[in-house]
Design an enzyme around this catalytic site. Structure first.
Site, PDB file in Angstrom:
ATOM      1  CG  HIS A  64      -0.364   0.225   2.509  1.00  0.00           C
ATOM      2  ND1 HIS A  64       0.225  -0.790   3.234  1.00  0.00           N
ATOM      3  CD2 HIS A  64      -0.241   1.341   3.285  1.00  0.00           C
ATOM      4  CE1 HIS A  64       0.673  -0.321   4.376  1.00  0.00           C
ATOM      5  NE2 HIS A  64       0.414   0.977   4.438  1.00  0.00           N
ATOM      6  CG  ASP A  65       2.300   3.475   2.998  1.00  0.00           C
ATOM      7  OD1 ASP A  65       1.429   4.131   2.384  1.00  0.00           O
ATOM      8  OD2 ASP A  65       2.398   3.463   4.231  1.00  0.00           O
ATOM      9  CE  LYS A  68       3.101   7.203   3.029  1.00  0.00           C
ATOM     10  NZ  LYS A  68       2.736   6.959   4.434  1.00  0.00           N
ATOM     11  CG  HIS A  93       2.061   8.120  -1.127  1.00  0.00           C
ATOM     12  ND1 HIS A  93       1.532   9.127  -0.362  1.00  0.00           N
ATOM     13  CD2 HIS A  93       1.390   6.990  -0.782  1.00  0.00           C
ATOM     14  CE1 HIS A  93       0.594   8.627   0.414  1.00  0.00           C
ATOM     15  NE2 HIS A  93       0.487   7.344   0.179  1.00  0.00           N
ATOM     16  CG  HIS A 118      -4.137   8.216   0.856  1.00  0.00           C
ATOM     17  ND1 HIS A 118      -4.211   8.394   2.220  1.00  0.00           N
ATOM     18  CD2 HIS A 118      -2.934   7.628   0.611  1.00  0.00           C
ATOM     19  CE1 HIS A 118      -3.096   7.938   2.776  1.00  0.00           C
ATOM     20  NE2 HIS A 118      -2.312   7.472   1.823  1.00  0.00           N
ATOM     21  CG  ASP A 146      -3.403   2.894   6.251  1.00  0.00           C
ATOM     22  OD1 ASP A 146      -2.402   2.398   6.806  1.00  0.00           O
ATOM     23  OD2 ASP A 146      -3.343   3.864   5.484  1.00  0.00           O
TER      24      ASP A 146
END
Length: 199
Positions: A64-65, A68, A93, A118, A146
């Site tokens: 998911h990240d 970043k 991101h 998001h 999250d």
């Protein structure tokens, strides 16, 4: 046998990416393990039982990240609130994640969470401003977990919240940030979902 070896190589590559993220951003490994296990459990409680779909949700949660990786340390690790320019960098991101994963046939099916987690139910999220059921289901399930994890654990920019305050916040965000149906199942099965976490 060759296909199984190839699959295992891909899975090792995913785990390797997350290890790289962890070296850079110390919250990542435990955070990723928790949110992945809890997201899969919540998906099952919402009636998702297809093995392939659950596997894509699992991989999406793990990654998911990943976007970043393109966020500068000065922004990613900053204690305190981001200014407008820093926030403009941070919100890139999900698009970075999309650009990475869309080019990889094996990972393209798990793109919904990295690209869309998001987005918000009321349309105020980013990067696309999707609203309601325009947001892919996996990306409506994952943010509840999250946000829970981000609030209940300390971060560089905040202290941990009391558990009761976190649950009240999530309930209050139903219909604005979160899909109300997902929030309802999360709160009704909270202890079971929490027990799914390995850490």
């Amino acid at each position: 046998a060759i296909n199984n070896q190839l699959l295992e190589s891909y899975e090792q590559t995913i785990r390797g990416w997350i290890e790289v993220m962890d070296v850079r951003h110390h919250e990542t490994r435990d955070h990723t393990a928790r949110v992945t296990a809890m997201t899969v459990e919540l998906a099952k409680l919402l009636g998702i039982d297809d093995k392939d779909q659950l596997q894509q949700i699992e991989r999406g949660a793990i990654l998911h990240d990943i976007g970043k990786i393109g966020t500068p340390d000065a922004v990613l690790l900053k204690p305190g609130k981001l200014d407008a320019d820093e926030w403009a960098v941070m919100v890139q991101h999900p698009q970075i994640a999309h650009d990475i994963l869309a080019r990889i046939d094996f990972l393209c099916p798990c793109i919904d969470i990295p690209f869309c987690h998001h987005e918000k139910w009321d349309g105020s999220g980013y990067p696309q401003g999707l609203k309601g059921e325009e947001i892919p289901l996996a990306a409506r399930i994952f943010p509840v977990i999250d946000v829970w994890d981000a609030l209940i654990h300390p971060r560089v920019y905040k202290s941990a919240w009391p558990e009761v305050d976190v649950l009240v916040y999530i309930e209050n965000q139903s219909g604005t940030h979160f899909d109300p149906a997902v929030v309802r199942v999360f709160l009704d099965n909270y202890e079971r979902i929490k027990r799914a976490s390995p850490v």
